[in-house]
Design an enzyme around this catalytic site. Structure first.
Site, short mmCIF file in Angstrom:
data_model
loop_
_atom_site.label_atom_id
_atom_site.label_comp_id
_atom_site.label_asym_id
_atom_site.label_seq_id
_atom_site.Cartn_x
_atom_site.Cartn_y
_atom_site.Cartn_z
N GLU A 137 0.86 -1.19 0.00
CA GLU A 137 0.00 0.00 0.00
C GLU A 137 0.89 1.23 0.00
O GLU A 137 1.72 1.41 0.90
CB GLU A 137 -0.92 0.01 1.22
CG GLU A 137 -1.86 1.22 1.22
CD GLU A 137 -2.83 1.24 2.40
OE1 GLU A 137 -3.59 2.21 2.52
OE2 GLU A 137 -2.81 0.29 3.21
N ASP A 189 10.78 6.31 -0.05
CA ASP A 189 10.32 6.40 -1.43
C ASP A 189 9.90 5.02 -1.93
O ASP A 189 10.72 4.10 -2.03
CB ASP A 189 11.45 6.95 -2.29
CG ASP A 189 11.01 7.34 -3.68
OD1 ASP A 189 10.00 6.78 -4.16
OD2 ASP A 189 11.69 8.18 -4.30
N ASP A 212 -1.60 12.02 -4.20
CA ASP A 212 -1.59 13.44 -4.54
C ASP A 212 -1.94 13.60 -6.01
O ASP A 212 -1.27 13.03 -6.88
CB ASP A 212 -0.19 14.01 -4.27
CG ASP A 212 -0.18 15.54 -4.27
OD1 ASP A 212 -0.95 16.13 -5.05
OD2 ASP A 212 0.60 16.12 -3.50
N LYS A 216 -2.08 20.86 -11.11
CA LYS A 216 -1.57 21.78 -12.12
C LYS A 216 -0.95 21.01 -13.29
O LYS A 216 -0.23 20.04 -13.07
CB LYS A 216 -0.54 22.73 -11.50
CG LYS A 216 -1.14 23.67 -10.46
CD LYS A 216 -0.09 24.60 -9.90
CE LYS A 216 -0.69 25.54 -8.85
NZ LYS A 216 0.33 26.42 -8.25
N ARG A 286 -12.48 8.84 6.69
CA ARG A 286 -12.97 10.16 7.08
C ARG A 286 -12.69 11.18 5.98
O ARG A 286 -13.55 12.01 5.65
CB ARG A 286 -12.29 10.58 8.38
CG ARG A 286 -12.70 11.96 8.89
CD ARG A 286 -11.99 12.28 10.19
NE ARG A 286 -10.55 12.13 10.04
CZ ARG A 286 -9.68 12.31 11.02
NH1 ARG A 286 -10.11 12.59 12.24
NH2 ARG A 286 -8.38 12.18 10.81
N GLU A 288 -12.39 10.60 2.78
CA GLU A 288 -13.30 10.33 1.68
C GLU A 288 -14.70 10.82 2.00
O GLU A 288 -15.38 11.40 1.15
CB GLU A 288 -13.33 8.83 1.37
CG GLU A 288 -14.16 8.45 0.18
CD GLU A 288 -14.11 6.97 -0.12
OE1 GLU A 288 -14.80 6.52 -1.05
OE2 GLU A 288 -13.37 6.24 0.58
#
Length: 317
Positions: A137, A189, A212, A216, A286, A288
């Site tokens: 995950e 990472d 994320d 932009k 929460r 979501e």
């Protein structure tokens, strides 16, 4: 009587008294601009040098702080250090306030259930998870959904990766409170973990929930779900393993669906080739719920690793 001798010839308007101060070593200001400029430049250079030295010392202090663990024995600040090439990162490292409970969990449980992604070793997942099948995950936030899924399915190990220190501590505390032992928390990472620290076909699944979205346009290259990422994932998944992504950012959901559909080693679990309904095993978080209250639409993308072919040829191993 002879006239007094003046040893210093005078010129009209010139001082006739003792020569002191600036005049002793330099000509008067009106006629000595270059000399004064040299002195001023030297003073400015000294000040600039001092300022540069202060900036360099401040930068070095900040660099050391980034490399030092916040909690002795806990997650490292920069586990991979400088021994792996830098790349465009799909995450933004954050340092937020750690509560007393999270700090206590990190100090006590990290040596038991935590690991740093340093890229210097290959993990033995069967030993690490006592022979359980393992799902990776990537990005678990504060860990509520991860702890819940681990408790609901104790027969599956979850290798949960994030860089958010409070979330790491919170997940460790939640796992202990729920009495689950099938979670390991990895710090660093995820790309280095996949590329350097996992054997081929080591994983039984991948979950990427609410990454994320980098909304932009100029930041779209930072999004995690890209063709190159899927090439790497395909090498680490067993045939039949599941890739499950979820996002409430519709343009990113479309990108996820497009790149997975285009990849030859992944197959959509939906016969119509579209988005999947939220599976029962993915808890409603929460975060979501707050998005749904605001009218956001959450999309799930559910694919499996194709049975045929070993995947794109690996780099390095």
């Amino acid at each position: 009587m002879s006239e007094p001798v003046n040893p210093t010839p005078t010129t009209p308007g010139a001082p006739t008294g003792p020569v002191t101060g600036l005049a002793a070593g330099r000509a008067p200001a009106a006629g000595a601009g270059p000399a004064l400029d040299v002195t001023t430049a030297a003073a400015d250079a000294a000040l600039l040098s001092d300022e540069e030295a202060r900036r360099e010392a401040s930068f070095e202090r900040q660099r050391r702080l980034r490399q030092e663990p916040r909690f002795p024995g806990g997650p490292a600040a920069d586990p991979a250090g400088s021994h792996h090439e830098r790349r465009i990162r799909s995450f933004q490292p954050r340092r937020s306030r750690v509560t007393t409970g999270q700090e206590e969990a990190l100090q006590r449980l990290w040596p038991v259930w935590g690991l740093d992604i340093d890229g210097r070793r290959v993990l033995d997942l069967p030993t690490l998870f006592d022979g359980l099948p393992v799902i990776l995950e990537i990005g678990f936030g504060m860990g509520e959904a991860t702890a819940r899924m681990a408790a609901d399915d104790p027969s599956t190990g979850i290798l949960a990766v994030d860089v958010h220190t409070p979330g790491q501590g919170n997940l460790l505390a939640l796992a202990e409170r729920a009495g689950v032992t099938n979670v390991r928390v990895a710090n660093g990472d995820a790309i280095i973990l996949l590329r350097e620290m996992l054997e081929p076909a080591a994983l039984d699944g991948l979950r990427v929930y609410f990454p994320d979205p980098w909304p932009k346009t100029r930041h779209h290259k930072r999004r995690l779900i890209q063709p190159e990422f899927l090439d790497l994932v395909a090498r680490r998944l067993k045939p039949g393993a599941t890739v499950h992504c979820a996002t409430d950012w519709e343009p990113y959901a479309e990108q996820m669906l497009d790149v997975l559909t285009a990849h030859p080693l992944f197959e959509n679990t939906r016969p119509d080739g579209g988005f999947a309904p939220r599976p029962g095993f993915r808890p409603l978080t929460r975060f979501e719920g707050q998005g749904l209250d605001k009218g956001h639409v959450v999309h799930d993308v559910l694919f499996t690793r194709a049975e045929d072919g070993p995947g794109p040829s690996p780099t390095g191993h």
